[in-house]
Design a protein around this motif. Structure first.
Motif, mmCIF file in Angstrom:
data_model
loop_
_atom_site.group_PDB
_atom_site.id
_atom_site.type_symbol
_atom_site.label_atom_id
_atom_site.label_comp_id
_atom_site.label_asym_id
_atom_site.label_seq_id
_atom_site.Cartn_x
_atom_site.Cartn_y
_atom_site.Cartn_z
ATOM 1 N N LEU A 93 0.825 -1.218 0.000
ATOM 2 C CA LEU A 93 0.000 0.000 0.000
ATOM 3 C C LEU A 93 0.858 1.266 0.000
ATOM 4 C CD1 LEU A 93 -2.882 -0.990 2.430
ATOM 5 C CD2 LEU A 93 -2.949 -0.851 -0.055
ATOM 6 N N LEU A 94 1.923 1.285 0.795
ATOM 7 C CA LEU A 94 2.822 2.438 0.805
ATOM 8 C C LEU A 94 3.560 2.573 -0.528
ATOM 9 C CD1 LEU A 94 4.309 2.188 4.400
ATOM 10 C CD2 LEU A 94 2.785 3.968 3.537
ATOM 11 N N ALA A 95 3.891 1.451 -1.145
ATOM 12 C CA ALA A 95 4.555 1.504 -2.450
ATOM 13 C C ALA A 95 3.632 2.105 -3.499
ATOM 14 C CB ALA A 95 5.001 0.104 -2.869
ATOM 15 N N VAL A 96 2.361 1.750 -3.447
ATOM 16 C CA VAL A 96 1.398 2.331 -4.393
ATOM 17 C C VAL A 96 1.214 3.818 -4.114
ATOM 18 C CG1 VAL A 96 -1.035 2.310 -5.073
ATOM 19 C CG2 VAL A 96 0.201 0.164 -4.844
ATOM 20 N N LYS A 107 3.533 15.985 -0.929
ATOM 21 C CA LYS A 107 4.619 16.639 -0.203
ATOM 22 C C LYS A 107 5.523 15.644 0.530
ATOM 23 C CE LYS A 107 2.144 20.949 0.400
ATOM 24 N NZ LYS A 107 1.567 21.909 1.339
ATOM 25 N N THR A 108 4.996 14.495 0.861
ATOM 26 C CA THR A 108 5.779 13.535 1.651
ATOM 27 C C THR A 108 6.069 12.255 0.869
ATOM 28 O OG1 THR A 108 3.760 12.628 2.588
ATOM 29 C CG2 THR A 108 4.842 14.395 3.826
ATOM 30 N N LYS A 109 6.172 12.336 -0.438
ATOM 31 C CA LYS A 109 6.412 11.136 -1.252
ATOM 32 C C LYS A 109 7.719 10.448 -0.894
ATOM 33 C CE LYS A 109 3.758 11.587 -5.441
ATOM 34 N NZ LYS A 109 2.924 10.424 -5.402
ATOM 35 N N THR A 110 8.753 11.223 -0.600
ATOM 36 C CA THR A 110 10.039 10.630 -0.267
ATOM 37 C C THR A 110 9.949 9.856 1.043
ATOM 38 O OG1 THR A 110 11.107 12.491 -1.344
ATOM 39 C CG2 THR A 110 12.476 11.128 0.048
ATOM 40 N N THR A 111 9.260 10.399 2.017
ATOM 41 C CA THR A 111 9.108 9.720 3.303
ATOM 42 C C THR A 111 8.275 8.447 3.147
ATOM 43 O OG1 THR A 111 9.144 11.886 4.353
ATOM 44 C CG2 THR A 111 8.392 10.046 5.701
ATOM 45 N N ALA A 115 9.451 4.590 3.772
ATOM 46 C CA ALA A 115 8.690 3.682 4.634
ATOM 47 C C ALA A 115 8.306 2.415 3.869
ATOM 48 C CB ALA A 115 7.445 4.386 5.171
ATOM 49 N N ALA A 116 7.919 2.558 2.602
ATOM 50 C CA ALA A 116 7.585 1.389 1.782
ATOM 51 C C ALA A 116 8.799 0.499 1.592
ATOM 52 C CB ALA A 116 7.043 1.838 0.426
ATOM 53 N N ALA A 117 9.951 1.120 1.313
ATOM 54 C CA ALA A 117 11.173 0.338 1.098
ATOM 55 C C ALA A 117 11.564 -0.433 2.351
ATOM 56 C CB ALA A 117 12.303 1.270 0.667
ATOM 57 N N VAL A 118 11.538 0.232 3.497
ATOM 58 C CA VAL A 118 11.920 -0.429 4.755
ATOM 59 C C VAL A 118 10.941 -1.554 5.084
ATOM 60 C CG1 VAL A 118 12.095 -0.070 7.248
ATOM 61 C CG2 VAL A 118 13.163 1.547 5.674
ATOM 62 N N THR A 119 9.668 -1.312 4.897
ATOM 63 C CA THR A 119 8.660 -2.335 5.203
ATOM 64 C C THR A 119 8.810 -3.549 4.295
ATOM 65 O OG1 THR A 119 7.157 -0.558 5.854
ATOM 66 C CG2 THR A 119 6.186 -2.715 5.527
ATOM 67 N N LEU A 120 9.027 -3.327 3.007
ATOM 68 C CA LEU A 120 9.167 -4.446 2.069
ATOM 69 C C LEU A 120 10.458 -5.222 2.318
ATOM 70 C CD1 LEU A 120 7.847 -2.760 -1.182
ATOM 71 C CD2 LEU A 120 6.741 -4.568 0.146
ATOM 72 N N ILE A 121 11.534 -4.526 2.648
ATOM 73 C CA ILE A 121 12.788 -5.230 2.935
ATOM 74 C C ILE A 121 12.658 -6.046 4.227
ATOM 75 C CG2 ILE A 121 15.208 -4.856 3.572
ATOM 76 C CD1 ILE A 121 15.202 -2.554 1.493
ATOM 77 N N GLY A 172 11.373 -3.525 -2.553
ATOM 78 C CA GLY A 172 11.851 -2.580 -1.552
ATOM 79 C C GLY A 172 13.072 -1.811 -2.017
ATOM 80 N N ALA A 173 13.991 -2.489 -2.691
ATOM 81 C CA ALA A 173 15.204 -1.814 -3.173
ATOM 82 C C ALA A 173 14.880 -0.792 -4.252
ATOM 83 C CB ALA A 173 16.197 -2.844 -3.692
ATOM 84 N N LEU A 174 13.920 -1.102 -5.103
ATOM 85 C CA LEU A 174 13.549 -0.148 -6.149
ATOM 86 C C LEU A 174 12.773 1.046 -5.596
ATOM 87 C CD1 LEU A 174 12.514 -2.494 -9.099
ATOM 88 C CD2 LEU A 174 14.573 -1.102 -8.899
ATOM 89 N N LYS A 175 12.225 0.903 -4.409
ATOM 90 C CA LYS A 175 11.476 2.006 -3.791
ATOM 91 C C LYS A 175 12.363 2.952 -3.006
ATOM 92 C CE LYS A 175 7.327 2.519 -4.742
ATOM 93 N NZ LYS A 175 6.986 3.728 -5.455
ATOM 94 N N LEU A 176 13.617 2.585 -2.796
ATOM 95 C CA LEU A 176 14.511 3.477 -2.062
ATOM 96 C C LEU A 176 14.594 4.817 -2.784
ATOM 97 C CD1 LEU A 176 17.378 1.074 -1.052
ATOM 98 C CD2 LEU A 176 15.736 2.164 0.455
ATOM 99 N N PRO A 177 14.347 5.914 -2.079
ATOM 100 C CA PRO A 177 14.280 7.219 -2.742
ATOM 101 C C PRO A 177 15.677 7.777 -3.037
ATOM 102 C CG PRO A 177 13.787 7.457 -0.431
ATOM 103 C CD PRO A 177 13.984 5.996 -0.679
ATOM 104 N N CYS A 178 16.251 7.342 -4.151
ATOM 105 C CA CYS A 178 17.548 7.851 -4.594
ATOM 106 C C CYS A 178 17.329 8.693 -5.843
ATOM 107 C CB CYS A 178 18.501 6.710 -4.896
ATOM 108 S SG CYS A 178 18.783 5.635 -3.495
#
Length: 197
Positions: A93-96, A107-111, A115-121, A172-178
């Motif tokens: 859900l956070l990834a979507v 405004k908080t897409k990066t956060t 959170a999605a990346a950490v949860t999925l990992i 999760g790795a692809l969701k990391l905000p880099c």
């Protein structure tokens, strides 16, 4: 397909495959040759066991008997598999929500992406516990064989658990905000060629 869709797709597929691998009674196979030269195949899962007799492939499925003490590894595998599935729900859900096509958390897409990346990992790591426990059980039984207990092997659910953990980890790795490293890695992989001799 861009990275946003790829991460959501990988996370969702990993979550669904995790549910299937947890439910199927095919984590470990035990083959026993009886005295009358018939094969007896037992499939063990996290929640139930199936018994296949001979070549007829007629299965008798039963839940683990609650009066028998279950091993601590099996209980831990159950818990970690369920935790992985539960963590997969907010992770997907956070990834979507953090994808660029959804405007509800602009405004908080990066956060949200972090959170999605950490949860999925975390969900992927939780799925690796039952996988590792069953590998350990099979390796120990191969190292110290007991013919009267049969020969143990890994079942189909084990492989589904590995695929689930891999997909959740990829999502999760692809969701990391880099900023750029993800695209640079994909460009590099696209330019690489494998030469086979």
């Amino acid at each position: 397909m861009d990275l946003q869709k790829s991460s959501v797709t990988a996370a969702f597929l990993g979550w669904i495959i995790g549910i299937v691998s947890c439910a199927l009674p095919m984590w470990m196979e035990t083959i026993l040759i009886c005295s009358d030269r018939t094969l007896r195949k037992t499939l063990e899962g996290l929640w139930r066991m199936s018994l296949l007799e001979g070549n007829s492939e007629q299965a008798g499925c039963k839940l683990f008997d609650s009066t028998l003490p279950l091993s601590s590894g099996l209980l831990a595998s159950r818990i970690f598999c369920v935790i992985s599935i539960v963590l997969g729900v907010p992770g997907v859900l956070l990834a979507v929500m953090s994808s660029k096509h959804i405007n509800c958390v602009e405004k908080t897409k990066t956060t949200v992406a972090m959170a999605a990346a950490v949860t999925l990992i975390c969900a992927a790591v939780m799925m690796l516990v039952p996988v590792g426990w069953y590998v350990y059980t099979v390796v120990v039984s191969l190292k110290f064989p007991a013919p009267e207990l049969g020969m143990k092997g890994l079942g189909k659910s084990f492989y589904l658990g590995c695929v689930s953990a891999g997909l959740l980890l990829t999502g999760g790795a692809l969701k990391l905000p880099c900023k750029k490293p993800q695209q640079e890695i994909l460009n590099f992989l696209g330019q690489c060629t494998i030469y086979m001799d």
